[in-house]
Design a protein around this motif. Structure first.
Motif, PDB file in Angstrom:
ATOM      1  N   GLN A  66      22.657  28.648  -5.028  1.00  0.00           N
ATOM      2  CA  GLN A  66      22.385  27.320  -5.327  1.00  0.00           C
ATOM      3  C   GLN A  66      21.400  26.902  -6.681  1.00  0.00           C
ATOM      4  N   SER A  67      20.608  28.114  -6.680  1.00  0.00           N
ATOM      5  CA  SER A  67      19.735  27.928  -8.065  1.00  0.00           C
ATOM      6  C   SER A  67      20.606  27.982  -9.235  1.00  0.00           C
ATOM      7  N   LEU A  68      21.763  29.060  -9.020  1.00  0.00           N
ATOM      8  CA  LEU A  68      22.467  29.213 -10.203  1.00  0.00           C
ATOM      9  C   LEU A  68      23.392  27.689 -10.539  1.00  0.00           C
ATOM     10  N   ALA A  69      23.706  27.204  -9.407  1.00  0.00           N
ATOM     11  CA  ALA A  69      24.447  25.918  -9.562  1.00  0.00           C
ATOM     12  C   ALA A  69      23.528  24.770 -10.169  1.00  0.00           C
ATOM     13  N   SER A  70      22.283  24.701  -9.628  1.00  0.00           N
ATOM     14  CA  SER A  70      21.348  23.645 -10.067  1.00  0.00           C
ATOM     15  C   SER A  70      20.595  23.895 -11.119  1.00  0.00           C
ATOM     16  N   GLY A  71      20.609  24.992 -11.737  1.00  0.00           N
ATOM     17  CA  GLY A  71      19.603  25.535 -12.751  1.00  0.00           C
ATOM     18  C   GLY A  71      18.208  25.421 -12.674  1.00  0.00           C
ATOM     19  N   TYR A  74      13.319  29.923  -9.124  1.00  0.00           N
ATOM     20  CA  TYR A  74      12.699  29.917  -8.143  1.00  0.00           C
ATOM     21  C   TYR A  74      12.105  31.414  -7.857  1.00  0.00           C
ATOM     22  N   SER A  75      11.196  31.959  -7.150  1.00  0.00           N
ATOM     23  CA  SER A  75      10.518  33.170  -6.950  1.00  0.00           C
ATOM     24  C   SER A  75      10.388  33.521  -5.482  1.00  0.00           C
ATOM     25  N   LYS A  76      10.482  34.935  -5.361  1.00  0.00           N
ATOM     26  CA  LYS A  76      10.461  35.379  -3.790  1.00  0.00           C
ATOM     27  C   LYS A  76       9.563  36.645  -4.056  1.00  0.00           C
ATOM     28  N   ARG A  77       8.534  36.692  -2.951  1.00  0.00           N
ATOM     29  CA  ARG A  77       7.665  37.519  -2.684  1.00  0.00           C
ATOM     30  C   ARG A  77       7.964  38.663  -1.583  1.00  0.00           C
TER      31      ARG A  77
END
Length: 354
Positions: A66-71, A74-77
């Motif tokens: 989704q991040s790839l599609a929306s541009g 985000y971060s993951k801890r």
């Protein structure tokens, strides 16, 4: 203008791990820091999908797509990352979509920071326990001396022989309590340092255990002969190792463990942080048994005095062992589950003023 080759040089010289994924989430580029983290070369992982090396749920992968599609970045801890050798790492990562290129993935290893925090907490807890024990010991030993002295004076004044039995009991119990307090305090003399070999220490422990068990415990030796001699207190190190091995032996005997086995493994580790101090070379000693394991509720207090997972245990052996390791600027850690308990003893191999 900065060209593509310069961009690559900049990424190659970063200390943080950087990867570039295409729109199918397959690796297209890894900088040297990422190769070290993943323990694999860029050529080997090129065009491999993310599922092969990042342990993520379908939900997390859906968020990545989704991040790839929306541009949107985000971060993951504290995600779990599995290397090509099967080692599981804890990492933080940031996802930055790049138009018409895919995703720029930045990974920061957290294991070392988590370990430092855990070890500092362990050392702080142990230091607090030692302060508490010293204060308690002082408050106990003072009246004990008075009780013992009064019993001795009373014993001299008694005329009837049968009454002497009671004063002797008071004196013997006062001596027993004083001995217990001394054991709580651990070694009360400065260690006598000498050049020694860790395997000579282990062989001495093995001979003692074999004599005690008459061969009922199978001992497996897995030694690294490249470990150099170091400066240490031989008798105290024997005591520390023996306390842990004897605990394992007794736990397996009490639980009736089939084919009881203790493995002694040594390795030389480089650039290891113990607490807040980094050491160039460390002797890592693993003591592994196949016994019943340590109850989870004791995990945070196991090195405290008078804490034991065994019905007949005194709870002093591990506390004393940790104190001995602290005198050698090292520490003890452990992991446990039914069928495998592993104690890790870390001893710096460089001298204290090096």
């Amino acid at each position: 203008m900065v060209n593509t080759h310069t961009h690559k040089q900049i990424l190659d010289n970063l200390t943080g791990a950087v990867l570039v994924l295409d729109e199918s989430l397959c690796i297209q580029y890894m900088n040297p820091a990422a190769e070290m983290l993943l323990e694999a070369t860029a050529r080997r992982l090129k065009d491999r999908p993310i599922e092969d090396w990042l342990s993520s749920s379908e939900e997390e992968l859906a968020v990545l797509r989704q991040s790839l599609a929306s541009g949107h970045p985000y971060s993951k801890r504290e995600a779990r990352l599995v290397t090509q050798t099967g080692r599981i790492l804890t990492v933080d990562y940031s996802v930055n979509p790049v138009p018409e290129a895919g995703i720029l993935l930045e990974i920061q290893a957290r294991d070392r920071l988590i370990r430092i925090e855990r070890e500092e907490e362990l050392l702080a807890r142990h230091a607090s326990a030692r302060v508490l024990v010293r204060g308690l010991a002082h408050e106990i030993k003072n009246p004990l001396g008075g009780i013992r002295g009064a019993a001795q004076l009373l014993d001299r004044e008694l005329d009837r022989e049968e009454l002497h039995e009671y004063t002797h009991i008071i004196i013997e119990e006062a001596d027993r309590l004083r001995h217990l307090v001394d054991r709580l305090l651990g070694p009360h003399t400065l260690p006598v340092m000498e050049q020694l070999n860790i395997h000579a220490v282990l062989e001495h422990v093995c001979s003692l255990i074999n004599a005690e068990t008459e061969g009922r415990i199978h001992i497996v030796r897995d030694y690294d002969p490249s470990i150099p001699e170091f400066e240490g207190a031989r008798d105290q190190l024997i005591q520390a190792v023996l306390n842990i091995v004897r605990n394992a032996m007794q736990a397996m005997e009490e639980s009736g463990t089939p084919d009881p086995t203790i493995t002694l493994r040594t390795r030389a580790l480089r650039q290891i942080t113990l607490g807040a101090e980094r050491h160039r070379l460390v002797c890592a000693l693993e003591i592994i048994d196949n016994g019943p394991g340590i109850p989870e509720e004791l995990a945070d207090t196991l090195f405290y005095p008078m804490v034991s997972s065994r019905a007949q245990g005194s709870g002093l052996g591990l506390s004393i062992a940790q104190s001995i390791m602290n005198q050698h600027r090292g520490l003890i850690e452990f992991t446990s589950q039914p069928g495998q308990t592993r104690f890790n003893l870390f001893i710096p191999l460089e001298s204290g003023n090096e």
